[in-house]
Design a protein around this motif. Structure first.
Motif, PDB file in Angstrom:
ATOM      1  N   GLU A 328     -11.884 -63.568 -13.863  1.00  8.83           N
ATOM      2  CA  GLU A 328     -13.236 -63.106 -13.561  1.00  8.83           C
ATOM      3  C   GLU A 328     -13.199 -61.634 -13.205  1.00  8.83           C
ATOM      4  O   GLU A 328     -12.297 -61.188 -12.536  1.00  8.83           O
ATOM      5  N   ILE A 329     -14.176 -60.853 -13.676  1.00 10.46           N
ATOM      6  CA  ILE A 329     -14.257 -59.448 -13.269  1.00 10.46           C
ATOM      7  C   ILE A 329     -15.572 -59.233 -12.553  1.00 10.46           C
ATOM      8  O   ILE A 329     -16.561 -58.902 -13.168  1.00 10.46           O
ATOM      9  N   PRO A 330     -15.618 -59.437 -11.239  1.00  5.64           N
ATOM     10  CA  PRO A 330     -16.857 -59.190 -10.516  1.00  5.64           C
ATOM     11  C   PRO A 330     -17.092 -57.708 -10.373  1.00  5.64           C
ATOM     12  O   PRO A 330     -16.184 -56.983 -10.031  1.00  5.64           O
ATOM     13  N   MET A 331     -18.299 -57.254 -10.656  1.00  2.00           N
ATOM     14  CA  MET A 331     -18.592 -55.831 -10.545  1.00  2.00           C
ATOM     15  C   MET A 331     -19.158 -55.527  -9.168  1.00  2.00           C
ATOM     16  O   MET A 331     -20.152 -56.079  -8.777  1.00  2.00           O
ATOM     17  N   SER A 332     -18.507 -54.654  -8.457  1.00  2.00           N
ATOM     18  CA  SER A 332     -18.983 -54.258  -7.158  1.00  2.00           C
ATOM     19  C   SER A 332     -18.840 -52.761  -7.018  1.00  2.00           C
ATOM     20  O   SER A 332     -18.466 -52.080  -7.927  1.00  2.00           O
ATOM     21  N   SER A 333     -19.079 -52.253  -5.756  1.00  2.00           N
ATOM     22  CA  SER A 333     -19.287 -50.835  -5.682  1.00  2.00           C
ATOM     23  C   SER A 333     -18.367 -50.005  -4.850  1.00  2.00           C
ATOM     24  O   SER A 333     -18.555 -48.835  -4.831  1.00  2.00           O
ATOM     25  N   ASP A 334     -17.542 -50.596  -4.049  1.00  2.00           N
ATOM     26  CA  ASP A 334     -16.886 -49.664  -3.119  1.00  2.00           C
ATOM     27  C   ASP A 334     -15.839 -48.844  -3.803  1.00  2.00           C
ATOM     28  O   ASP A 334     -15.026 -49.266  -4.545  1.00  2.00           O
ATOM     29  N   PRO A 335     -15.866 -47.711  -3.427  1.00  2.00           N
ATOM     30  CA  PRO A 335     -15.047 -46.721  -4.038  1.00  2.00           C
ATOM     31  C   PRO A 335     -13.777 -46.568  -3.334  1.00  2.00           C
ATOM     32  O   PRO A 335     -13.550 -45.536  -2.894  1.00  2.00           O
ATOM     33  N   GLU A 336     -13.032 -47.579  -2.999  1.00  2.00           N
ATOM     34  CA  GLU A 336     -11.851 -47.133  -2.290  1.00  2.00           C
ATOM     35  C   GLU A 336     -10.622 -47.908  -2.671  1.00  2.00           C
ATOM     36  O   GLU A 336      -9.648 -47.810  -2.010  1.00  2.00           O
ATOM     37  N   SER A 337     -10.658 -48.718  -3.666  1.00  2.00           N
ATOM     38  CA  SER A 337      -9.401 -49.338  -3.999  1.00  2.00           C
ATOM     39  C   SER A 337      -8.997 -48.901  -5.375  1.00  2.00           C
ATOM     40  O   SER A 337      -9.684 -48.194  -6.039  1.00  2.00           O
ATOM     41  N   LYS A 338      -7.841 -49.344  -5.852  1.00  2.00           N
ATOM     42  CA  LYS A 338      -7.284 -48.737  -7.055  1.00  2.00           C
ATOM     43  C   LYS A 338      -6.851 -49.783  -8.050  1.00  2.00           C
ATOM     44  O   LYS A 338      -6.340 -50.800  -7.700  1.00  2.00           O
ATOM     45  N   LEU A 472     -24.966 -49.585  -6.750  1.00  2.00           N
ATOM     46  CA  LEU A 472     -24.898 -51.004  -6.395  1.00  2.00           C
ATOM     47  C   LEU A 472     -25.709 -51.930  -7.301  1.00  2.00           C
ATOM     48  O   LEU A 472     -25.468 -53.135  -7.311  1.00  2.00           O
ATOM     49  N   VAL A 473     -26.655 -51.411  -8.063  1.00  2.00           N
ATOM     50  CA  VAL A 473     -27.578 -52.270  -8.803  1.00  2.00           C
ATOM     51  C   VAL A 473     -26.836 -53.185  -9.774  1.00  2.00           C
ATOM     52  O   VAL A 473     -27.061 -54.403  -9.803  1.00  2.00           O
ATOM     53  N   TYR A 474     -25.943 -52.626 -10.587  1.00  2.00           N
ATOM     54  CA  TYR A 474     -25.240 -53.451 -11.567  1.00  2.00           C
ATOM     55  C   TYR A 474     -24.320 -54.468 -10.887  1.00  2.00           C
ATOM     56  O   TYR A 474     -24.153 -55.588 -11.369  1.00  2.00           O
ATOM     57  N   SER A 475     -23.745 -54.099  -9.780  1.00  2.00           N
ATOM     58  CA  SER A 475     -22.876 -55.028  -9.053  1.00  2.00           C
ATOM     59  C   SER A 475     -23.667 -56.240  -8.588  1.00  2.00           C
ATOM     60  O   SER A 475     -23.204 -57.382  -8.675  1.00  2.00           O
ATOM     61  N   ILE A 476     -24.868 -56.005  -8.076  1.00  2.00           N
ATOM     62  CA  ILE A 476     -25.718 -57.111  -7.609  1.00  2.00           C
ATOM     63  C   ILE A 476     -26.106 -58.000  -8.778  1.00  2.00           C
ATOM     64  O   ILE A 476     -26.033 -59.233  -8.692  1.00  2.00           O
ATOM     65  N   SER A 670     -32.933 -46.591  -7.369  1.00  2.00           N
ATOM     66  CA  SER A 670     -32.440 -47.004  -8.684  1.00  2.00           C
ATOM     67  C   SER A 670     -32.918 -48.412  -9.034  1.00  2.00           C
ATOM     68  O   SER A 670     -33.191 -48.700 -10.202  1.00  2.00           O
ATOM     69  N   ALA A 671     -33.056 -49.289  -8.049  1.00  2.00           N
ATOM     70  CA  ALA A 671     -33.545 -50.643  -8.317  1.00  2.00           C
ATOM     71  C   ALA A 671     -35.009 -50.633  -8.740  1.00  2.00           C
ATOM     72  O   ALA A 671     -35.442 -51.478  -9.539  1.00  2.00           O
ATOM     73  N   CYS A 672     -35.767 -49.675  -8.226  1.00  2.00           N
ATOM     74  CA  CYS A 672     -37.203 -49.614  -8.507  1.00  2.00           C
ATOM     75  C   CYS A 672     -37.547 -48.780  -9.732  1.00  2.00           C
ATOM     76  O   CYS A 672     -38.729 -48.527 -10.002  1.00  2.00           O
ATOM     77  N   GLY A 673     -36.545 -48.315 -10.467  1.00  2.66           N
ATOM     78  CA  GLY A 673     -36.827 -47.546 -11.673  1.00  2.66           C
ATOM     79  C   GLY A 673     -37.000 -46.065 -11.433  1.00  2.66           C
ATOM     80  O   GLY A 673     -37.663 -45.374 -12.197  1.00  2.66           O
ATOM     81  N   PHE A 674     -36.436 -45.554 -10.360  1.00  5.42           N
ATOM     82  CA  PHE A 674     -36.412 -44.126 -10.033  1.00  5.42           C
ATOM     83  C   PHE A 674     -37.806 -43.514  -9.834  1.00  5.42           C
ATOM     84  O   PHE A 674     -38.180 -42.563 -10.516  1.00  5.42           O
ATOM     85  N   PRO A 675     -38.576 -44.056  -8.871  1.00  2.00           N
ATOM     86  CA  PRO A 675     -39.875 -43.430  -8.576  1.00  2.00           C
ATOM     87  C   PRO A 675     -39.730 -42.039  -7.972  1.00  2.00           C
ATOM     88  O   PRO A 675     -40.625 -41.206  -8.118  1.00  2.00           O
ATOM     89  N   TRP A 676     -38.628 -41.785  -7.284  1.00  2.00           N
ATOM     90  CA  TRP A 676     -38.348 -40.462  -6.735  1.00  2.00           C
ATOM     91  C   TRP A 676     -37.180 -39.841  -7.483  1.00  2.00           C
ATOM     92  O   TRP A 676     -36.258 -40.541  -7.904  1.00  2.00           O
ATOM     93  N   GLU A 677     -37.229 -38.536  -7.629  1.00  2.00           N
ATOM     94  CA  GLU A 677     -36.088 -37.843  -8.201  1.00  2.00           C
ATOM     95  C   GLU A 677     -34.924 -37.922  -7.220  1.00  2.00           C
ATOM     96  O   GLU A 677     -35.104 -37.789  -6.009  1.00  2.00           O
ATOM     97  N   THR A 678     -33.728 -38.137  -7.762  1.00  2.00           N
ATOM     98  CA  THR A 678     -32.544 -38.305  -6.921  1.00  2.00           C
ATOM     99  C   THR A 678     -32.345 -37.119  -5.985  1.00  2.00           C
ATOM    100  O   THR A 678     -31.888 -37.282  -4.842  1.00  2.00           O
ATOM    101  N   ASN A 679     -32.727 -35.964  -6.421  1.00  2.00           N
ATOM    102  CA  ASN A 679     -32.531 -34.751  -5.632  1.00  2.00           C
ATOM    103  C   ASN A 679     -33.257 -34.795  -4.283  1.00  2.00           C
ATOM    104  O   ASN A 679     -32.879 -34.121  -3.334  1.00  2.00           O
ATOM    105  N   GLU A 680     -34.298 -35.626  -4.201  1.00  2.00           N
ATOM    106  CA  GLU A 680     -35.113 -35.674  -2.986  1.00  2.00           C
ATOM    107  C   GLU A 680     -34.340 -36.169  -1.768  1.00  2.00           C
ATOM    108  O   GLU A 680     -34.684 -35.822  -0.637  1.00  2.00           O
TER     109      GLU A 680
END
Length: 792
Positions: A328-338, A472-476, A670-680
Motif C-alpha cells: 500500500e502507498i498511503p499519500m500523506s504530507s509530512d516532510p520529514e522522512s526519507k 494535504l488535500v491529496y493525502s486526505i 486549496s480544498a476550496c478551489g483557491f478563493p484567495w491567492e496564495t500570496n495573501e
C-alpha cells in the motif's frame, strides 16, 4: 537519514571517496559534452532546509522575509553560472517508515523540552547547537520557491527515490542533498549541501565507485550492504548478530578504525568473499539469516532499484514472499522522512515505483465508525469491533495504488484494515495497469484504494500535489491519513492548548468538503481521517481518528468538480463562502471583505484564534496586529538588525501557533478551489517572528498603541479598524476580549477566565485545575465529545 554509520565511515576511513569539486566547472564540462542540455542539479529540498535557513533568529516563529531573501540569493548564484535547479519535497510518509518517523518526532519532543527549559532559565535564544527549524518551514519553502519561478515538485512516495530516479533519467549534473542513500542508488553524482560554499560553488562530491573500490564491492552490491547495515526500512537491530559474526571472522580489523568502521568493512568482506562465491547458485535467503524478515529485507534492497535497473541478487522469486509487490502507498504530507520502495508505475511520470510489504507490519489501525453519531468523535481503537463499511468500486479506473495483502492470511485487505480486527474503512478501489516487477516476480494486477471515487477529481488533486500547489488535500483524498510534525510548544505550559487541537475543527470541516462522496448513501456517516499530529503528551502509538464535521452552506455545498473547475463569478463567491465556513466565520463575511490584502487572511485567522482560545487576551491581539502593520514598512535589513531585550516562552508559542494557522489556511484555501491567492497568507507578507516578539514584549509591559505602531498615524487608523473587525466578530460568539488585568491567574500561573460557560477548544483547559486534561489523553484513549473541540 540513510545508511547507519556510513557517513562517518566515509569521512574518517575513506576520505578519498569525498572529492572537492567546483559546480561551475562541472557545469561547463557537462555542457561541452551535452550542448543541447542545460546542466541541471536535482535538489533534495528536505536535506537543505537547515542550510537555507540562515537568519540568526529561529526561536520566535521564523524570520520569513530574511529566509525568502536567502532562497532568492541561493537561486541567483546557480542561475548566474547556467545551472538549472529542480527541487523535490517529501510528499508523504510511507507506512513502513512510520516507526522511524515516530521515533524522530518523540526525539524532537525531548529537544523542544530542553529548548523551553533553556529559555526560561536564560531568557535568551539557545545556540545553534539546539537549532530547531521554524514550524511550517518545509511547507512555505515550497511556495517560496514557486514564487521565485523554480520548478518545485512534491513526491508521491519518499522523495529520495524520485530524486535519484529523476537524476538518472534526465542525465542530470548531480544530486544536491545530505543523505547517504544517494551513495547507494546507482544514479548521477551526489553533492553534499552541508559542504557547499555558495560564494565559490565548491562542494564535496561523494563517489560511489570509489567507495566500492575501498570495500571490494560492485555498485550493484551497495543496496545489499545498505540493508545489512540498517537503514530507514531495515531496523539496525535486525542483522546485529549477523554483523558481529562477520566482525569476529574478519581478519583485517585495524585498531585505528572505530567499531562502526570495522563492522562496515567486515560485512563488505563477507559479501565479496562469501556471498559472491555462491551468487547465482543459492538463494539469498539461504546465504543470509533472513528468517521471518525476508519480505522486509527484499523490500529494502528493491527500494534502491531505479526504473530499468535489476539486482543481481534477485535471480528468482523468493518462496513465501508473495507480498513483495502488494504494498500500500498511503499519500500523506509530512516532510520529514526519507526514501522508499520501487515497483509499480505511475502513469503520469512513467517511472516504476518499487513496492513490497513488510511481512511483520500490522500497523494499520481499524477505523471504527458510528453510523448514528452526528458529531465529531476522535475514536478509541476497539479490538473487538467487527463492523464493516461498504467500499466504493469504480469500473473505469485511471491510476492505481496496490492493495495490501497480509502475508499470514490468504485474502486481500483494503488499506485501513487490520486482519486482527476485520474492520474495513470506506475506500475506493481501482484496477491498476500491469507492470513488470524489477525483481522478476511476474506481473500482477494492482488496485488503487482511495477515499474518493471520482478519478477526475483525484487526478486534479494529484496534479496540484505533485506541483506543490496544494497542502494535504491529496493525502486526505487518497489515503485518509495526514501528519504534522513537531511545533515549538511548551509541554509544561497548560494555558495554551496545542495547535493540533486548536485547528482541528477547521480540518474537520475540510474533511467534509473533500470526502462528501464517501458517504455510504444511507446515512450522514463520513469516513474518519487518521491524524498523526505531534503534541505534548501524545505517545504516537496510534493515529487520532477524526470524523469530518458537516457545515451548513446556503444553497448547499457544491461538488468538488464545480468548486474546483467552474470559473463563474457565482462559484468564486461560493469558494469564499466555504473557506469562511471552514473557520465558522460566515457571519463576518462583509467585515472581512472590507479588509485589504494581505491582512484579510491574517484577520480571519486572528478571529478564529481568539474565539477558540479563551486564554488569549487584548495585549496578545495588539501585538499580532501591530507586528503585521509595522512589517509592511520594514525592509529586510531593518528586520535583520532588530534586537530583542529578552525571549518570552509564551511569545515563542504564540509565534508558532500563528504560523501553524497559516499552514491551515493553505489547506483550506486549496480544498476550496483557491478563493484567495496564495500570496495573501504567505508568512513573509504577514508575519516576522522577531518583530512579533518585540511587539509582544512591549504590549506585555503596557505600552500605548502609538508606541507599538512606532508613532505612525496611518498605521494607527488601520490598527483600530482591524481590531474592531476582530472584536466585533468575537462578540457575535459571546467572546469578549479583555486585557490582562481582567484575568484571574491565581497561584497556578495560568490564564483563565473567572467564569465562562463556553465550550471553546481551550475553555475546558484554561480554568484552574483543568489545564492538564488535553495533555493527558493520548491517542487511542480519547472519546472526545463534539463540543469539546468546537466553540460553535
Amino acid at each position: 537519514m540513510g545508511v547507519r554509520g556510513l557517513q562517518g565511515f566515509v569521512r574518517s576511513t575513506c576520505p578519498h571517496v569525498c572529492t572537492v569539486v567546483n559546480l561551475k566547472e562541472m557545469a561547463e564540462h557537462h555542457l561541452s559534452g551535452h550542448p543541447d542540455c542545460t546542466p541541471t542539479i536535482v535538489v533534495d529540498a528536505m536535506c537543505c532546509l537547515r542550510y537555507w535557513y540562515t537568519p540568526e533568529s529561529w526561536i520566535c516563529g521564523g524570520q520569513w522575509r530574511e529566509y525568502f531573501a536567502a532562497l532568492r540569493d541561493f537561486i541567483k548564484t546557480f542561475e548566474s553560472v547556467g545551472i538549472k535547479l529542480i527541487f523535490f519535497f517529501d510528499g508523504m510518509v510511507e507506512q513502513n517508515k512510520r516507526d522511524e518517523w515516530i521515533k524522530r518526532r518523540l526525539k524532537n519532543n525531548k529537544e523542544i523540552s530542553k529548548i523551553f527549559h533553556y529559555i526560561k532559565s536564560r531568557r535568551e535564544q539557545p545556540g545553534r547547537n539546539m537549532f530547531f527549524i521554524p514550524s511550517g518551514l518545509a511547507i512555505f519553502t515550497r511556495f517560496a520557491l514557486k514564487a521565485l519561478g523554480q520548478e518545485t515538485l512534491c513526491s508521491l512516495q519518499e522523495a529520495d527515490y524520485e530524486v535519484a530516479s529523476y537524476g538518472l533519467q534526465h542525465n542530470c549534473l548531480g544530486i544536491l542533498g545530505e543523505d547517504t542513500d544517494y551513495l547507494i542508488y546507482d544514479t548521477c553524482p551526489y553533492f553534499s549541501i552541508s559542504e557547499l560554499c555558495l560564494e565559490s560553488l565548491n562542494t564535496v562530491m561523494l563517489c560511489r565507485e570509489k567507495l566500492c573500490e575501498s570495500l571490494g564491492l560492485q555498485v550493484a552490491d551497495l543496496p545489499l550492504l545498505a540493508c545489512l547495515l540498517g537503514n530507514d526500512i531495515i531496523p539496525e537491530s535486525m542483522f546485529e548478530s549477523f554483523r558481529y559474526k562477520c566482525l569476529s571472522s574478519y581478519t583485517s580489523s585495524k585498531e585505528n578504525f572505530d567499531k562502526k568502521g570495522n563492522i562496515i568493512l567486515a560485512v563488505s568482506d563477507y559479501i565479496s568473499k562469501v556471498l559472491h562465491l555462491h551468487q547465482g547458485e543459492k538463494k539469498l535467503e539461504e546465504m543470509l539469516p533472513l528468517g521471518p524478515n525476508r519480505a522486509l529485507f527484499y523490500k529494502g534492497v528493491a527500494s534502491y532499484l531505479l526504473p530499468g535497473q535489476k539486482s543481481p541478487w534477485f535471480f528468482q522469486k523468493p518462496k513465501g514472499v508473495t507480498v513483495l509487490d502488494k504494498q500500500e502507498i498511503p499519500m500523506s504530507s509530512d516532510p520529514e522522512s526519507k526514501q522508499e520502495v520501487p515497483i509499480c508505475t505511475d502513469p503520469e511520470f512513467k517511472q516504476e515505483v518499487p513496492m513490497c510489504a513488510d511481512s511483520e507490519s500490522k500497523k494499520e489501525v481499524p477505523m471504527c465508525i458510528d453510523p448514528e453519531s452526528k458529531q465529531e468523535v476522535s475514536m478509541r481503537i476497539d479490538a473487538e469491533s467487527k463492523q464493516e463499511v461498504p467500499m466504493y468500486i469504480d469500473p473505469e479506473p485511471k491510476e492505481g495504488v496496490p492493495m495490501c495483502i497480509h502475508p499470514e492470511i490468504n485474502q486481500k485487505l483494503p488499506v485501513g484494515t487490520d486482519p486482527e480486527f476485520n474492520t474495513e474503512a470506506p475506500k475506493c478501489v481501482y484496477p491498476e495497469v500491469i507492470q513488470e516487477d524489477p525483481m522478476n516476480m511476474g506481473s500482477e494486477i494492482k488496485e488503487q484504494v482511495t477515499m474518493v471515487s471520482d478519478p477526475e477529481i483525484l487526478k486534479i488533486a494529484k496534479n496540484h500535489h505533485v506541483h506543490a500547489e496544494s497542502y494535504l488535500v491529496y493525502s486526505i483524498m487518497s489515503s485518509g491519513e495526514i501528519e504534522c510534525s513537531n511545533t515549538l510548544e511548551d509541554e509544561l505550559d497548560q494555558a495554551l492548548p496545542s495547535q493540533a487541537f486548536i485547528y482541528r475543527p477547521v480540518r474537520q470541516r475540510v474533511y467534509s468538503v473533500l470526502l462528501r462522496g464517501c458517504q455510504d448513501g444511507t446515512s450522514a456517516t463520513y469516513p474518519v481521517v487518521k491524524e498523526w499530529f505531534v503534541y505534548p503528551g501524545n505517545p504516537l502509538r496510534h493515529p487520532d481518528l477524526v470524523r469530518p464535521l458537516q457545515m451548513t452552506i446556503p444553497g448547499g455545498t457544491p461538488s468538488l468538480k464545480i468548486l474546483w473547475l467552474n470559473e463563474e463569478p457565482a462559484v468564486q463567491a461560493q469558494r469564499l463562502e466555504i473557506l469562511l465556513s471552514c473557520f465558522n466565520l460566515s457571519s463576518s463575511r462583509e467585515e472581512l471583505q472590507a479588509v485589504d490584502s494581505p491582512l484579510r487572511a491574517l484577520c480571519c485567522l486572528l478571529i478564529y484564534l481568539f474565539i477558540q482560545v479563551d486564554t488569549l487576551c487584548l495585549e496578545d491581539l495588539h501585538a499580532f496586529i501591530a507586528q503585521a502593520l509595522c512589517l509592511q514598512g520594514k525592509s529586510t535589513a531593518q528586520l535583520i538588525n532588530l534586537q530583542l531585550e529578552y525571549i518570552n516562552p509564551r511569545a515563542v508559542q504564540l509565534g508558532s501557533l500563528l504560523v501553524r494557522g497559516l499552514t491551515t489556511l493553505a489547506l483550506v484555501n486549496s480544498a476550496c478551489g483557491f478563493p484567495w491567492e496564495t500570496n495573501e497568507f504567505m508568512p513573509w507578507n504577514v508575519f516576522d517572528g522577531k518583530l512579533f516578539h518585540q511587539k509582544y514584549l512591549q504590549s506585555e509591559k503596557g505600552y500605548a498603541v502609538e508606541v507599538l505602531l512606532e508613532q505612525n498615524r496611518s498605521w494607527l487608523t488601520k490598527f483600530h479598524n482591524l481590531k474592531a473587525v476582530v472584536c466585533k466578530a468575537c462578540m457575535k460568539e459571546n467572546r469578549r476580549i479583555v486585557g490582562r488585568t481582567h484575568w484571574n491567574s491565581h497561584h497556578t500561573g495560568r490564564w483563565g477566565r473567572q467564569s465562562s460557560g463556553s465550550h471553546r477548544t481551550s475553555s475546558a483547559y484554561s480554568r484552574s485545575g483543568q489545564g492538564q486534561l488535553w495533555r493527558d489523553q493520548g491517542p487511542g484513549s480519547r472519546q472526545y465529545e463534539h463540543d469539546q473541540w468546537k466553540r460553535y
